[in-house]
Motif scaffolding. Structure first.
Motif, PDB file in Angstrom:
ATOM      1  N   VAL A 138       0.827  -1.265   0.029  1.00 36.05           N
ATOM      2  CA  VAL A 138      -0.054   0.063   0.079  1.00 36.05           C
ATOM      3  C   VAL A 138       0.770   1.190  -0.147  1.00 36.05           C
ATOM      4  O   VAL A 138       0.438   2.391  -0.224  1.00 36.05           O
ATOM      5  CB  VAL A 138      -0.979   0.076   1.109  1.00 36.05           C
ATOM      6  CG1 VAL A 138      -2.119  -1.139   1.139  1.00 36.05           C
ATOM      7  CG2 VAL A 138      -0.148  -0.146   2.504  1.00 36.05           C
ATOM      8  N   SER A 139       2.090   1.092   0.379  1.00 38.08           N
ATOM      9  CA  SER A 139       2.935   2.258   0.438  1.00 38.08           C
ATOM     10  C   SER A 139       3.592   2.679  -1.038  1.00 38.08           C
ATOM     11  O   SER A 139       4.117   3.427  -1.037  1.00 38.08           O
ATOM     12  CB  SER A 139       4.097   2.059   1.501  1.00 38.08           C
ATOM     13  OG  SER A 139       4.836   1.186   1.136  1.00 38.08           O
ATOM     14  N   VAL A 140       3.473   1.577  -1.796  1.00 44.14           N
ATOM     15  CA  VAL A 140       3.843   1.969  -3.202  1.00 44.14           C
ATOM     16  C   VAL A 140       3.011   2.597  -4.160  1.00 44.14           C
ATOM     17  O   VAL A 140       1.872   2.328  -4.181  1.00 44.14           O
ATOM     18  CB  VAL A 140       4.094   0.550  -3.987  1.00 44.14           C
ATOM     19  CG1 VAL A 140       4.666   0.642  -5.404  1.00 44.14           C
ATOM     20  CG2 VAL A 140       5.155  -0.287  -3.149  1.00 44.14           C
ATOM     21  N   PRO A 141       3.699   3.970  -4.374  1.00 49.38           N
ATOM     22  CA  PRO A 141       2.689   4.795  -5.465  1.00 49.38           C
ATOM     23  C   PRO A 141       2.569   4.230  -6.877  1.00 49.38           C
ATOM     24  O   PRO A 141       3.343   4.366  -7.814  1.00 49.38           O
ATOM     25  CB  PRO A 141       3.528   6.045  -5.491  1.00 49.38           C
ATOM     26  CG  PRO A 141       4.890   5.635  -5.245  1.00 49.38           C
ATOM     27  CD  PRO A 141       5.016   4.545  -4.388  1.00 49.38           C
TER      28      PRO A 141
ATOM     29  N   ARG B 123       7.933   5.441  -8.374  1.00 50.48           N
ATOM     30  CA  ARG B 123       9.363   6.193  -7.889  1.00 50.48           C
ATOM     31  C   ARG B 123      10.256   5.616  -8.714  1.00 50.48           C
ATOM     32  O   ARG B 123      11.468   6.096  -8.927  1.00 50.48           O
ATOM     33  CB  ARG B 123       9.524   5.450  -6.786  1.00 50.48           C
ATOM     34  CG  ARG B 123       8.482   6.042  -5.520  1.00 50.48           C
ATOM     35  CD  ARG B 123       8.557   5.530  -4.288  1.00 50.48           C
ATOM     36  NE  ARG B 123       8.348   3.857  -4.444  1.00 50.48           N
ATOM     37  CZ  ARG B 123       8.478   3.253  -3.413  1.00 50.48           C
ATOM     38  NH1 ARG B 123       8.699   3.648  -1.974  1.00 50.48           N
ATOM     39  NH2 ARG B 123       8.386   1.631  -3.522  1.00 50.48           N
ATOM     40  N   VAL B 124      10.222   4.747  -9.822  1.00 50.66           N
ATOM     41  CA  VAL B 124      11.094   3.795 -10.571  1.00 50.66           C
ATOM     42  C   VAL B 124      11.149   4.368 -11.976  1.00 50.66           C
ATOM     43  O   VAL B 124      12.236   4.567 -12.677  1.00 50.66           O
ATOM     44  CB  VAL B 124      11.050   2.426 -10.617  1.00 50.66           C
ATOM     45  CG1 VAL B 124      12.152   1.600 -11.090  1.00 50.66           C
ATOM     46  CG2 VAL B 124      11.125   1.889  -9.167  1.00 50.66           C
TER      47      VAL B 124
ATOM     48  N   ARG C 190      14.631  -2.578 -12.273  1.00 49.12           N
ATOM     49  CA  ARG C 190      14.757  -1.849 -11.402  1.00 49.12           C
ATOM     50  C   ARG C 190      13.940  -1.735  -9.953  1.00 49.12           C
ATOM     51  O   ARG C 190      12.560  -2.154 -10.215  1.00 49.12           O
ATOM     52  CB  ARG C 190      15.134  -0.306 -11.672  1.00 49.12           C
ATOM     53  CG  ARG C 190      16.533  -0.103 -12.803  1.00 49.12           C
ATOM     54  CD  ARG C 190      16.355   1.179 -13.176  1.00 49.12           C
ATOM     55  NE  ARG C 190      17.256   1.288 -14.303  1.00 49.12           N
ATOM     56  CZ  ARG C 190      17.570   2.273 -15.128  1.00 49.12           C
ATOM     57  NH1 ARG C 190      16.835   3.439 -15.033  1.00 49.12           N
ATOM     58  NH2 ARG C 190      18.314   2.282 -16.211  1.00 49.12           N
ATOM     59  N   ALA C 191      14.608  -1.452  -9.121  1.00 53.09           N
ATOM     60  CA  ALA C 191      13.823  -1.427  -7.821  1.00 53.09           C
ATOM     61  C   ALA C 191      13.944  -0.382  -7.029  1.00 53.09           C
ATOM     62  O   ALA C 191      15.173  -0.066  -7.154  1.00 53.09           O
ATOM     63  CB  ALA C 191      13.755  -2.960  -7.249  1.00 53.09           C
ATOM     64  N   TYR C 192      13.001   0.263  -6.191  1.00 50.26           N
ATOM     65  CA  TYR C 192      13.160   1.264  -5.255  1.00 50.26           C
ATOM     66  C   TYR C 192      13.625   0.614  -4.041  1.00 50.26           C
ATOM     67  O   TYR C 192      12.752   0.011  -3.508  1.00 50.26           O
ATOM     68  CB  TYR C 192      12.066   2.352  -5.459  1.00 50.26           C
ATOM     69  CG  TYR C 192      12.437   3.370  -4.247  1.00 50.26           C
ATOM     70  CD1 TYR C 192      12.988   4.681  -4.584  1.00 50.26           C
ATOM     71  CD2 TYR C 192      11.817   3.221  -2.878  1.00 50.26           C
ATOM     72  CE1 TYR C 192      12.776   5.883  -3.685  1.00 50.26           C
ATOM     73  CE2 TYR C 192      12.047   4.396  -2.044  1.00 50.26           C
ATOM     74  CZ  TYR C 192      12.589   5.512  -2.468  1.00 50.26           C
ATOM     75  OH  TYR C 192      12.604   6.585  -1.407  1.00 50.26           O
ATOM     76  N   ILE C 193      14.690   0.940  -3.313  1.00 52.14           N
ATOM     77  CA  ILE C 193      15.014   0.096  -1.913  1.00 52.14           C
ATOM     78  C   ILE C 193      15.520   1.443  -1.023  1.00 52.14           C
ATOM     79  O   ILE C 193      15.975   2.370  -1.619  1.00 52.14           O
ATOM     80  CB  ILE C 193      15.975  -0.859  -2.311  1.00 52.14           C
ATOM     81  CG1 ILE C 193      17.264  -0.231  -2.735  1.00 52.14           C
ATOM     82  CG2 ILE C 193      15.585  -2.034  -3.136  1.00 52.14           C
ATOM     83  CD1 ILE C 193      18.454  -1.316  -2.786  1.00 52.14           C
ATOM     84  N   LYS C 194      15.437   1.268   0.239  1.00 54.58           N
ATOM     85  CA  LYS C 194      15.496   2.055   1.327  1.00 54.58           C
ATOM     86  C   LYS C 194      16.574   2.008   2.128  1.00 54.58           C
ATOM     87  O   LYS C 194      16.947   2.602   3.023  1.00 54.58           O
ATOM     88  CB  LYS C 194      14.081   2.106   2.104  1.00 54.58           C
ATOM     89  CG  LYS C 194      12.901   2.522   1.271  1.00 54.58           C
ATOM     90  CD  LYS C 194      11.811   2.374   2.083  1.00 54.58           C
ATOM     91  CE  LYS C 194      10.403   2.826   1.277  1.00 54.58           C
ATOM     92  NZ  LYS C 194       9.389   2.725   2.461  1.00 54.58           N
TER      93      LYS C 194
ATOM     94  N   LEU D 146      17.845   3.474  -6.252  1.00 54.43           N
ATOM     95  CA  LEU D 146      17.351   2.439  -7.216  1.00 54.43           C
ATOM     96  C   LEU D 146      18.561   1.241  -7.384  1.00 54.43           C
ATOM     97  O   LEU D 146      19.672   1.638  -7.477  1.00 54.43           O
ATOM     98  CB  LEU D 146      16.998   2.909  -8.765  1.00 54.43           C
ATOM     99  CG  LEU D 146      15.935   4.040  -8.799  1.00 54.43           C
ATOM    100  CD1 LEU D 146      15.858   4.475 -10.056  1.00 54.43           C
ATOM    101  CD2 LEU D 146      14.809   3.628  -8.205  1.00 54.43           C
ATOM    102  N   TYR D 147      17.929   0.133  -7.564  1.00 51.45           N
ATOM    103  CA  TYR D 147      18.757  -0.983  -7.718  1.00 51.45           C
ATOM    104  C   TYR D 147      18.424  -1.645  -9.126  1.00 51.45           C
ATOM    105  O   TYR D 147      17.169  -2.164  -9.213  1.00 51.45           O
ATOM    106  CB  TYR D 147      18.764  -2.110  -6.666  1.00 51.45           C
ATOM    107  CG  TYR D 147      19.961  -3.116  -6.476  1.00 51.45           C
ATOM    108  CD1 TYR D 147      21.169  -2.773  -5.957  1.00 51.45           C
ATOM    109  CD2 TYR D 147      19.600  -4.185  -7.134  1.00 51.45           C
ATOM    110  CE1 TYR D 147      22.068  -4.060  -5.976  1.00 51.45           C
ATOM    111  CE2 TYR D 147      20.610  -5.162  -7.310  1.00 51.45           C
ATOM    112  CZ  TYR D 147      21.839  -5.204  -6.525  1.00 51.45           C
ATOM    113  OH  TYR D 147      22.669  -5.998  -6.546  1.00 51.45           O
ATOM    114  N   GLU D 148      19.657  -2.070  -9.769  1.00 49.96           N
ATOM    115  CA  GLU D 148      19.056  -2.596 -11.273  1.00 49.96           C
ATOM    116  C   GLU D 148      19.686  -3.978 -11.180  1.00 49.96           C
ATOM    117  O   GLU D 148      20.780  -4.334 -11.104  1.00 49.96           O
ATOM    118  CB  GLU D 148      19.536  -1.764 -12.266  1.00 49.96           C
ATOM    119  CG  GLU D 148      19.361  -2.403 -13.831  1.00 49.96           C
ATOM    120  CD  GLU D 148      19.923  -1.484 -14.761  1.00 49.96           C
ATOM    121  OE1 GLU D 148      19.492  -0.189 -14.791  1.00 49.96           O
ATOM    122  OE2 GLU D 148      20.617  -2.017 -15.669  1.00 49.96           O
TER     123      GLU D 148
END
Length: 259
Positions: free
Chosen positions: A23-26, A216-217, A72-76, A82-84
């Motif tokens: 749910v926190s993913v836009p 975000r990605v 790619r992924a948005y990581i915190k 971003l991580y590809e």
């Protein structure tokens, strides 16, 4: 009237935890109506006839292999970035019977772009039909669901936010489709960067295909162009592979057209 209290089963706990992070993913959706008439005719003539799930999975994996944004992924952790990934790991949703309950469980397929459509079909069918305890991902997920929430949720957060580990535990993209039941999911949730699905394929080969993506990605224009390319891959590269499966006879596709 007094109702009854139902304890959350292991599959329901898994879904609750995934939704907690999803749910926190836009998430935004881009849809394209595709003409897959060429592929439809080719599939109808093939023997053995591959499932639509395997066909779309192979096409999307090829698309993501040539489109870095889709890998790619948005990581915190330890800071937002971003991580590809160098290759794909597909996460495929399956509805299975577990202890008298219909449960949604996820199987993973590494490097689906490198596998044949028939191999993908076999892997998908195995995840749908083999006993749950024989499927490693299912067994691990249900065991994980048995842990206390105070442990499960931090571990899931780490799994989603450590770049190298995220694909191993969750995949790089997800496929979830209900078209075989005559329904379409318009707003599915997933913690992954992209989830794609498709609707019912009509007799002329037209179908609505959607990519639900993490804003975000990437941006919508990237996804719109990717859908154009996806259609071309399905009608060219994937159709060519299905052509090589063609046998001497044609079968009536009415019974499994949406499989």
């Amino acid at each position: 009237m007094k109702g009854r209290v139902l304890k959350l089963s292991a599959p329901r706990r898994l879904v609750c935890d995934l939704m907690r992070f999803s749910v926190s993913v836009p998430r935004v959706t881009v849809q394209r109506r595709m003409n897959l008439g060429t592929l439809l005719d080719t599939r109808d003539a093939s023997e053995p006839r591959p499932s639509w799930t395997a066909i779309f999975l192979k096409g999307y994996a090829l698309l993501a292999a040539e489109t870095p944004e889709l890998r790619r992924a948005y990581i915190k952790f330890p800071w937002p970035r971003l991580y590809e990934y160098p290759s794909n790991v597909a996460s495929v949703a399956h509805e299975r019977d577990y202890e008298g309950e219909r449960a949604v469980l996820l199987s993973r397929i590494k490097e689906p772009e490198q596998r044949s459509i028939l191999e993908l079909d076999r892997l998908i069918e195995a995840a749908r039909s083999r006993p749950i305890e024989e499927i490693k991902e299912f067994r691990q997920a249900l065991k994980f669901a048995g842990m206390p929430a105070i442990l499960r949720r931090p571990l899931m957060w780490l799994g989603l936010n450590i770049g190298r580990q995220r694909a191993n535990h969750f995949g790089t993209f997800q496929l979830s489709v209900y078209s075989g039941l005559g329904a379409e999911s318009l707003n599915p949730l997933s913690p992954l960067t992209t989830l794609f699905n498709y609707g019912r394929i009509d007799k002329s080969g037209f179908v609505d295909v959607r990519i639900h993506y993490d804003h975000r990605v990437m941006d919508g224009a990237n996804v719109a162009r990717a859908l154009v390319r996806f259609e071309a891959i399905l009608n060219e590269t994937v159709s060519g592979e299905v052509t090589r499966l063609a046998g001497t006879g044609r079968r009536d596709p009415a019974n499994d057209q949406q499989r």
